[in-house]
Design a protein around this motif. Structure first.
Motif, short mmCIF file in Angstrom:
data_model
loop_
_atom_site.label_atom_id
_atom_site.label_comp_id
_atom_site.label_asym_id
_atom_site.label_seq_id
_atom_site.Cartn_x
_atom_site.Cartn_y
_atom_site.Cartn_z
N GLU A 221 2.52 1.80 -3.44
CA GLU A 221 1.52 2.30 -4.38
C GLU A 221 1.21 3.77 -4.10
O GLU A 221 1.06 4.58 -5.02
CB GLU A 221 0.25 1.46 -4.28
CG GLU A 221 -0.73 1.67 -5.41
CD GLU A 221 -0.39 0.85 -6.65
OE1 GLU A 221 -1.29 0.60 -7.45
OE2 GLU A 221 0.78 0.47 -6.82
N CYS A 222 1.13 4.11 -2.84
CA CYS A 222 0.83 5.48 -2.43
C CYS A 222 1.91 6.44 -2.92
O CYS A 222 1.61 7.49 -3.50
CB CYS A 222 0.70 5.54 -0.91
SG CYS A 222 0.42 7.19 -0.23
N ALA B 190 0.82 -1.20 0.00
CA ALA B 190 0.00 0.00 0.00
C ALA B 190 0.86 1.25 0.00
O ALA B 190 0.54 2.24 -0.68
CB ALA B 190 -0.94 -0.01 1.20
N THR C 295 -5.16 2.87 -1.32
CA THR C 295 -4.25 1.81 -1.73
C THR C 295 -4.37 0.59 -0.83
O THR C 295 -4.19 -0.54 -1.30
CB THR C 295 -2.79 2.31 -1.77
OG1 THR C 295 -2.39 2.76 -0.47
CG2 THR C 295 -2.64 3.45 -2.76
N LYS D 247 -1.71 7.85 -4.95
CA LYS D 247 -3.05 7.56 -4.47
C LYS D 247 -3.09 7.62 -2.94
O LYS D 247 -2.13 7.19 -2.27
CB LYS D 247 -3.52 6.18 -4.95
CG LYS D 247 -3.41 5.99 -6.45
CD LYS D 247 -4.11 4.74 -6.92
CE LYS D 247 -5.60 4.96 -6.97
NZ LYS D 247 -6.30 3.88 -7.69
#
Length: 511
Positions: free
Chosen positions: A107-108, A104, A118, A113
């Motif tokens: 991805e962040c 997460a 995420t 995002k």
């Protein structure tokens, strides 16, 4: 360096460790990280606009190595029992769950995002592998009652090596969306994520090995589209291409694949109509409209970027929409209170601002947003306040072109027939929705709007169990559900003669 930058740098290094032990980012090929051989590619943090990592474009030799490994790995994978394949897919899902926070965070930082989003998307990827794990030992053919003495049956078989190209707006989600059904069907997958967001896709490759997946069954190519991507989609080993991205690029990939007689699945753009009737629950429609266009900073192919509102409630609903837009938290994606993070990259940021300007030039009015938030965590990077445009006609460029940003165009209509006509007056056909208290109207509109996914009194709910795809310029073929699984299989028809003395239909048989 700001405190926010320090937080990102520290946590980023920690999140990288389970997947890139030596800190080198490259492609995942034959069960190991393989550095690229091409030009340097910088990864930009969308929240700051600054580079935080550099890696090399994979290039042709890495693609060849990935394809060779995929061919060999697919043979091993297909030779296993279906139950064995299912157990490994389930274990991949478990590995994803075990690494939720690291995935997460990666991805962040790389996609910009919000962390609250995420985390949800990583869990959805785990669900994808778990769902298709259950399908693995339930794929079988049919016995066909042909009018001869033959036993005729079908076998669902994999294509072999499938090349998949995924975008920057939801990297890990779209990777799982395609990898899980491809593997379930017995294929090997060569995945080429966007060069702007390759980290979590490569991480999925690493986790697949930990789950026991044979080497070569998943390869992830970290590289540019015009070099690495083209080399992969046009490679002789590629037997099917799956592309998620823009219609322009999708048409080029489909044409290239056609030269090699290779089929495609194309999941392309959208300009979805979100229709609000006067008898709708306006508070529910409001939150639905906000989620439809502002979540993910509007960077979603199904975004409800055309908001069609019945004229009798236009002023009231528009005022509610503006008030809501002005209160949605925009900021650092690492802050759990943030609902809207930055746009992913500078090129897209400029495109969104250009389309807003074009809309204004054609007569649209900015009712909310339209600019960067003031100061704080949004001082740098690619931030844009949620934007509401009024006085929009459906023939304006802002209503015709996919904007891929947190910008909604409000378009009035008078009656049901006009709403359907406006909704269908688009080259796209990916999604749409209707908000109404009339059950009969809800289903009439759902039946008459040309879109692959349609919601009634809801928006943006999708699940791995349900098929997803578009009409017209939004592409063809389906992802997810049983239909998405079938895209990764091809039927073989087998005929066996069962008669003791079958008749001779042709030729000479001596006594």
């Amino acid at each position: 360096m700001s405190s926010a930058d320090k937080l990102m740098t520290r946590d980023y290094a920690k999140a990288m460790a389970p997947f890139f032990a030596d800190g080198v980012v490259g492609s995942w090929v034959n069960g190991a990280i393989m550095p690229g051989e091409g030009v340097d590619i910088e990864l930009i943090d969308p929240a700051t606009g600054k580079a935080f990592l550099t890696f090399k474009d994979a290039g042709g030799d890495v693609v060849d190595a990935a394809m060779k490994a995929a061919v060999a790995g697919q043979r091993v994978w297909w030779a296993m029992t279906a139950a064995e394949r299912g157990r490994i897919l389930w274990k991949i899902g478990a590995q994803v769950r075990d690494h939720l926070e690291q995935l997460a965070l990666l991805e962040c930082v790389s996609a910009g995002k919000p962390i609250r989003d995420t985390r949800v998307e990583v869990l959805k990827v785990a669900e994808m592998f778990e769902y298709y794990a259950g399908w693995a030992d339930k794929l079988h053919g049919d016995v066909i009652p042909v009018p001869t003495s033959h036993l005729n049956y079908t076998r669902p078989e994999p294509y072999g090596v499938v090349t998949q190209v995924t975008p920057w707006n939801a990297p890990i989600f779209t990777a799982g969306w395609q990898l899980a059904p491809a593997l379930c069907a017995g294929n090997a997958a060569v995945l080429k994520p966007s060069e702007m967001t390759p980290l979590t896709s490569v991480a999925l490759g690493v986790l697949s090995k930990k789950a026991g997946l044979p080497d070569g069954v998943i390869s992830v190519l970290a590289g540019l589209g015009h070099t690495t991507g083209v080399a992969a989609t046009t490679h002789d080993a590629t037997r099917k291409v799956v592309f998620v991205g823009s219609p322009k690029t999708g048409s080029v990939i489909a044409a290239q694949a056609a030269q090699n007689i290779v089929p495609c699945v194309l999941e392309l753009g959208g300009k979805s109509a979100n229709i609000v009737f006067e008898d709708a629950d306006l508070k529910r429609a409001l939150t639905g409209a906000q989620a439809a266009i502002f979540s993910g900073a509007g960077q979603s192919c199904v975004a409800g970027s055309r908001l069609l509102v019945q004229r009798s409630v236009l002023d009231q609903f528009q005022e509610m929409l503006v008030t809501g837009a002005n209160h949605i938290p925009v900021g650092d994606p690492l802050d759990t209170a943030t609902q809207i993070g930055p746009i992913n990259n500078d090129a897209q940021y400029q495109t969104v601002n250009r389309l807003i300007a074009a809309g204004r030039a054609e007569g649209a009015e900015i009712l909310a947003g339209g600019a960067r938030p003031d100061g704080g965590a949004c001082a740098d990077g690619y931030f844009l306040r949620p934007t509401v445009l009024g006085n929009v006609r459906n023939d304006m460029s802002i209503a015709r072109d996919e904007i891929f940003g947190p910008v909604v165009s409000v378009i009035p209509f008078d009656d049901e027939a006009e709403a359907i006509a406006i909704a269908n007056d688009s080259k796209f056909g990916l999604a749409g929705a209707v908000w109404t208290g009339a059950v009969d109207r809800a289903h009439r509109v759902a039946a008459n709007v040309r879109a692959g996914t349609f919601w009634i009194n809801s928006y943006k709910t999708i699940n791995v169990m349900s098929p997803f795809g578009g009409f017209a310029h939004s592409g063809y073929g389906r992802s997810s559900g049983k239909e998405g699984l079938m895209e990764y299989m091809q039927p073989k028809s087998v005929w066996t003669e069962t008669a003791a003395n079958p008749p001779v239909a042709f030729g000479y048989a001596p006594e």
